[in-house]
Design an enzyme around this catalytic site. Structure first.
Site, PDB file in Angstrom:
ATOM      1  N   LYS A 105       3.318 -15.203   1.793  1.00 57.84           N
ATOM      2  CA  LYS A 105       3.366 -16.138   0.915  1.00 57.84           C
ATOM      3  C   LYS A 105       4.864 -16.157   0.650  1.00 57.84           C
ATOM      4  CE  LYS A 105       1.982 -18.144  -2.954  1.00 57.84           C
ATOM      5  NZ  LYS A 105       1.270 -19.476  -2.990  1.00 57.84           N
ATOM      6  N   ASP A 108     -12.582  -9.663   3.411  1.00 55.51           N
ATOM      7  CA  ASP A 108     -13.645  -9.556   2.651  1.00 55.51           C
ATOM      8  C   ASP A 108     -14.209 -11.058   2.830  1.00 55.51           C
ATOM      9  OD1 ASP A 108     -13.387  -6.652   2.070  1.00 55.51           O
ATOM     10  OD2 ASP A 108     -13.922  -7.427  -0.221  1.00 55.51           O
ATOM     11  N   ASP A 128      -6.358  -7.375   3.691  1.00 58.59           N
ATOM     12  CA  ASP A 128      -7.535  -6.480   2.788  1.00 58.59           C
ATOM     13  C   ASP A 128      -8.394  -7.759   2.077  1.00 58.59           C
ATOM     14  OD1 ASP A 128      -9.071  -4.506   1.539  1.00 58.59           O
ATOM     15  OD2 ASP A 128      -7.921  -5.047  -0.241  1.00 58.59           O
ATOM     16  N   TYR A 161       0.869  -1.341   0.011  1.00 59.45           N
ATOM     17  CA  TYR A 161       0.025   0.013   0.008  1.00 59.45           C
ATOM     18  C   TYR A 161       0.546   1.316  -0.047  1.00 59.45           C
ATOM     19  CZ  TYR A 161      -4.719  -2.054   0.342  1.00 59.45           C
ATOM     20  OH  TYR A 161      -5.652  -3.008   0.245  1.00 59.45           O
ATOM     21  N   ASP A 217      -2.787 -18.677   0.413  1.00 58.27           N
ATOM     22  CA  ASP A 217      -3.687 -19.375  -0.166  1.00 58.27           C
ATOM     23  C   ASP A 217      -4.321 -20.502   0.579  1.00 58.27           C
ATOM     24  OD1 ASP A 217      -1.110 -20.629  -0.440  1.00 58.27           O
ATOM     25  OD2 ASP A 217      -1.025 -21.479  -2.424  1.00 58.27           O
TER      26      ASP A 217
END
Ligand code: IPM
Ligand code: MN
Length: 361
Positions: free
Chosen positions: A197, A258, A254, A146, A230
């Site tokens: 990751k 959701d 982020d 970001y 993942d």
């Protein structure tokens, strides 16, 4: 999560920024509920309404007045934001300035996002109950993908190159990990799951791996778990009950919040707190400004109301914060909801119900 001694600043001044689209609709309801809570519990809240929205930006070219962040930092206990985004500002400039500007400018490094199922009928997963979906995501909030470091070269040509860097600092990674462990310890949650990751992002996320091992050593009573992001998303759907505290970087946080919101029954129910313990913090629902629903009465104000509840908790008003959460539970149980949750009420009718319950009626 009480971070501020409630006696520290009296009255507790709160900047209220409804923003754009349904942000205005849901903020009006959150304010109703805050006022009801303030009345019932005698809270020393002073709400200051600020109309910094897309209209103002288009009119003046300014997203927020000079010195606004310093004013928040020095003169406010909290900032409440509805939602930002307007189709007339396609580059989202004012939204980025205000939302990301407040997160970065006030160094609000913890994005605290509870994923909590308030009514099992709302969960899209088969056979999961309230006790199965109850965890908190600690999203790093000041660095990662970001930061906006990068650029484009040979723009518009077939040879165009776009570069955008993730930034991870030892200080930034350590402090969000520590916040997650402190929270687990304080609230009796047994396990912290860190997601990255690092199998691909060896350098950037390798730092997360090393810091995680180091910080974990200071919390011998808390179990640790590592998942690649993942695998985390798969497990959140398959077995949400295995999670208590999840900590991850800005972008992954982020995305997974959701998904978390969907587990709770939708984005309309998800709340968040942007924190830096001891400083002015910012509270906002997870959802966006959904311009096409603005003013239609369809927006669910519960995410905004629950964010206001987090704000009350953070400001040291536990009983009031509890009352807000209980009011939402009760309204959901009784089907007093907006249409997307199967009810018949408008945004402001839901706000009225919640305010009435919070007021003790
Ligand atoms: C959120 C939002 C923001 C984010 C956008 C609006 C910049 O999606 O708060 O989750 O990406 O952080
Ligand atoms: Mn988001």
């Amino acid at each position: 999560m009480n971070q501020i001694d409630p006696r520290e600043r009296r009255p507790q001044r709160i900047a209220v920024l409804p923003g754009d689209g349904i942000g205005k609709d849901v903020t009006a309801e959150a304010v109703k509920v805050l006022e009801a809570a303030a009345g019932r519990f005698g809270l020393p809240l002073e709400l200051v309404h600020l109309d910094w929205d897309a209209d103002r930006y288009l009119r003046t070219g300014e997203s927020m007045p000079a010195g606004a962040l310093e004013d928040f930092r020095d003169n406010y206990s909290a900032v409440f934001i509805g939602a930002y985004g307007d189709p007339r500002v396609p580059d989202m400039k004012h939204a980025a300035d205000i939302l990301l500007g407040t997160r970065f400018g006030l160094d609000l490094y913890i994005n605290f996002r509870p994923v909590k199922l308030y009514d099992e009928r709302l969960c899209p997963l088969k056979g999961k109950t309230e006790k199965d979906v109850d965890f908190v995501v600690f999203r790093e909030n000041t660095e990662g993908a970001y930061v906006g470091v990068g650029g484009v070269f040979k723009k518009g040509t077939p040879d165009e190159i776009a570069v955008q860097e993730e930034i991870h600092t030892r200080k930034g990674v350590e402090r969000i990990l520590r916040a997650a462990f402190d929270y687990a310890k304080k609230t009796g949650r047994k396990r912290v799951t860190m997601a990255d990751k690092s199998n691909v992002m060896q350098h950037a996320h390798g730092l997360w791996q090393r810091c995680f091992a180091e910080v974990a050593a200071d919390y011998p009573g808390v179990e640790t778990e590592h998942l690649f992001v993942d695998a985390l998303t798969m497990q959140m759907v398959k077995a949400p009950e295995r999670f208590e505290v999840i900590v991850t970087n800005n972008m992954f946080g982020d995305i997974v919040t959701d998904l978390g919101a969907a587990l709770q029954g939708g984005l309309g129910l998800a709340a968040s707190a942007n924190l830096h313990p001891g400083r002015t913090s910012m509270f906002e629902p997870v959802h966006g400004s959904a311009p096409k629903y603005a003013g239609t009465g369809r927006a669910n104000p519960m995410g905004a109301v629950l964010s206001a509840g987090l704000m009350l908790e953070f400001l040291g008003h536990d009983a009031a914060a509890d009352a807000v959460e209980q009011a939402v539970r009760q309204a959901l149980r009784e089907g007093e909801t907006t249409v997307e949750l199967g009810g018949k009420l408008t945004t402001s009718q839901v706000g009225d119900v919640l305010a009435r319950v919070v007021a003790g009626g």
